[in-house]
Design an enzyme around this catalytic site. Structure first.
Site, PDB file in Angstrom:
ATOM      1  N   HIS A  82      -6.867 -14.472  -7.694  1.00 53.70           N
ATOM      2  CA  HIS A  82      -7.430 -14.226  -6.367  1.00 53.70           C
ATOM      3  C   HIS A  82      -7.033 -12.831  -5.883  1.00 53.70           C
ATOM      4  O   HIS A  82      -5.881 -12.449  -5.992  1.00 53.70           O
ATOM      5  CB  HIS A  82      -6.914 -15.293  -5.402  1.00 53.70           C
ATOM      6  N   GLY A 163       1.646  -0.693  12.667  1.00 55.09           N
ATOM      7  CA  GLY A 163       2.650  -0.449  11.631  1.00 55.09           C
ATOM      8  C   GLY A 163       2.430   0.839  10.869  1.00 55.09           C
ATOM      9  O   GLY A 163       1.519   1.613  11.171  1.00 55.09           O
ATOM     10  N   HIS A 168       4.373  -1.923   2.683  1.00 53.25           N
ATOM     11  CA  HIS A 168       5.734  -2.433   2.533  1.00 53.25           C
ATOM     12  C   HIS A 168       5.993  -2.584   1.027  1.00 53.25           C
ATOM     13  O   HIS A 168       5.126  -3.083   0.309  1.00 53.25           O
ATOM     14  CB  HIS A 168       5.837  -3.772   3.244  1.00 53.25           C
ATOM     15  N   PRO A 169       7.177  -2.148   0.537  1.00 48.88           N
ATOM     16  CA  PRO A 169       7.394  -2.123  -0.922  1.00 48.88           C
ATOM     17  C   PRO A 169       7.121  -3.459  -1.618  1.00 48.88           C
ATOM     18  O   PRO A 169       6.435  -3.500  -2.634  1.00 48.88           O
ATOM     19  CB  PRO A 169       8.871  -1.752  -1.060  1.00 48.88           C
ATOM     20  N   ALA A 171       5.977  -6.400   0.139  1.00 45.05           N
ATOM     21  CA  ALA A 171       5.057  -7.297   0.860  1.00 45.05           C
ATOM     22  C   ALA A 171       3.688  -6.686   1.123  1.00 45.05           C
ATOM     23  O   ALA A 171       2.810  -7.342   1.686  1.00 45.05           O
ATOM     24  CB  ALA A 171       5.681  -7.737   2.188  1.00 45.05           C
ATOM     25  N   GLY A 172       3.477  -5.411   0.735  1.00 44.19           N
ATOM     26  CA  GLY A 172       2.148  -4.807   0.869  1.00 44.19           C
ATOM     27  C   GLY A 172       1.698  -4.674   2.311  1.00 44.19           C
ATOM     28  O   GLY A 172       2.398  -4.079   3.134  1.00 44.19           O
TER      29      GLY A 172
END
Lengths: 308, 308
Positions: A82, A163, A168-169, A171-172
């Site tokens: 997915h 943001g 985020h490294p 968590a994307g």
């Protein structure tokens, strides 16, 4: 009356039972938020949580979800069928009872902003909460997936709504939004040929000339050695599930293929199934008030209003 | 928790709107009994009332029903397609919530006895309340209909369970009993030939080798110039509605006939339609808890129990 909103976060983990359990338990502990359902898919490597609650309860539940996900999921190690761009990939809010779409839009923005501020995760607003027309469609935001986020965010057109302009490294990025009830519905075919599933998906989905309110893609399920037409039904009232089913069957016949079975991912509103039953049973006097439980509820609430 | 029983009296009047209204209003005024539905059929010349209530509320509602029926209906002037022996023809009690079949049997006997005593109407007990095996089947009791009651009651084998051994002049006799939820379900054919409907009815009903829990007869509907397979489904959990539908379609094809439409008479439990939808949609992971409303109700009642 109690305001009721549904929230259906999709997280990028569908294979490690202990991780899924830890995350869902963190969410289930939050007051004023009921964890109604949890549905994991090994091939998609993805879990869909279904929450129902008050606006405040859902806000707290989503913050608890992020804390648990950040300590358990690293997208750099994630693979699945997915498409995804975030450890918490998408967080939609859906009006259920005594609440407007506008209130759900406001809530999605408030919670998205808080997530961005607290965890340093870029957040895009989508669907009814979108700030730009091309962001209304989740697939546009998610195009390029986690691996393409750094390059995508360098483009000013794809600055996140909240943001930092870099992923985020671990968590994307996440998409927050408000929308109508979505039915996630898959049909398995009696062939392993993914090209057939893809051709059917193309024929039935809105983006390539098929039914409005339908998203579809063709997948190969290694576990079952079957091809699957994986769909989102975005408005079951206007584009009912039985019409989708029959169109897929018809397109499958073009290739000599048949539908083996269907799968409801997450939950489905009663109305969607009742309408399907009325269709197949050819009920000429169909009306949801023919259903005993509906008639009792309606009558009870009338009598309650009439008594002082 | 509140005891909930359903009661579905069938009365022999389906053509005079003012009479039907007077009777239903008399019933609707009774406290602790909700009149959920009222369904009249011109060809059958019959009305089905659906009540839900407490045992006491239903008893009072049925007594109010008899008073109104006795002043408005005279069976000596009645004709219709549906067999009948009483102005109030049959009064079944059905367990719905927090109540056993045994309690429904006891209630049917108590109310039947009261009706016999107060109005001088002979009462037979049937279904789960029957006192003799051949009285379990309503059709056995009703055989000969209103016009044959005097002769039938002269036979000691057909003495009523309560009341005099002769019919009430205008109201005949009534059957009281307890049973599971009955779905009254009709299928219209694309032919006026009643022989085809009768042949299909014979093929699908339990009494002549068809499906268990199915009663069926073939009728000609003059109003529509269509033949109809008119059925009672006595246990939709064991003999589901979609199986009946498909068998009727298959038997109709034998005669080159088709099902034009179906008709739900009165109310139908949610579960019966959900199971039909799951069947036709081929849902492989089907479970009533996939339905959003069920999941919310179940979760809410769990949380209520857990809080002091």
């Amino acid at each position: 009356m109690l305001k009721r909103i549904e929230c259906v976060p999709n997280i990028s983990e569908g294979r490690r039972p202990e991780v899924i359990a830890a995350i869902s338990q963190a969410v289930a502990r939050v007051p004023e938020a009921l964890l109604l359902d949890q549905s994991s898919d090994h091939d998609h490597n993805r879990t869909v949580l279904t929450l129902v609650g008050s606006p405040e309860g859902l806000k707290n539940a989503i913050l608890a979800l992020y804390e648990a996900v950040l300590s358990h999921i690293d997208l750099r190690q994630h693979e699945g069928k997915h498409p995804r761009m975030g450890a918490v990939d998408v967080v939609p809010f859906i009006p259920i009872r005594d609440v407007t779409m506008k209130e759900c839009v406001a809530l999605s923005r408030e919670v998205g902003q808080t997530v961005a501020d607290r965890f340093g995760i870029p957040v895009y607003l989508y669907a009814e909460a979108a700030t730009q027309p091309e962001r209304a469609v989740l697939a546009n935001i998610r195009k390029g997936e986690f691996e393409g986020l750094t390059a995508k965010m360098a483009d000013p057109a794809w600055r996140p709504d909240f943001g930092p302009a870099q992923p985020h490294p671990s968590a994307g990025a996440s998409a927050f939004g408000a929308r109508f009830f979505l039915i996630a519905y898959n049909l398995q075919l009696d062939t392993p040929d993914v090209k057939i599933a893809q051709a059917i998906a193309k024929a039935v989905r809105a983006s390539s000339g098929g039914l409005t309110n339908v998203q579809a893609m063709g997948l190969y399920l290694a576990e079952r050695n079957q091809a699957q037409v994986s769909m989102n039904l975005l408005n079951y009232a206007r584009t009912p599930i039985h019409r989708v089913q029959e169109l897929v069957k018809s397109e499958a016949a073009r290739f000599g293929a048949r539908v083996l079975s269907s799968e409801i991912v997450g939950l489905i509103p009663q109305e969607a199934l009742l309408e399907a039953a009325a269709h197949y049973l050819q009920v000429e006097n169909w009306n949801p008030d023919l259903v005993l439980e509906n008639a009792i509820l309606r009558k009870e609430s009338t009598e309650q209003r009439e008594k002082p």
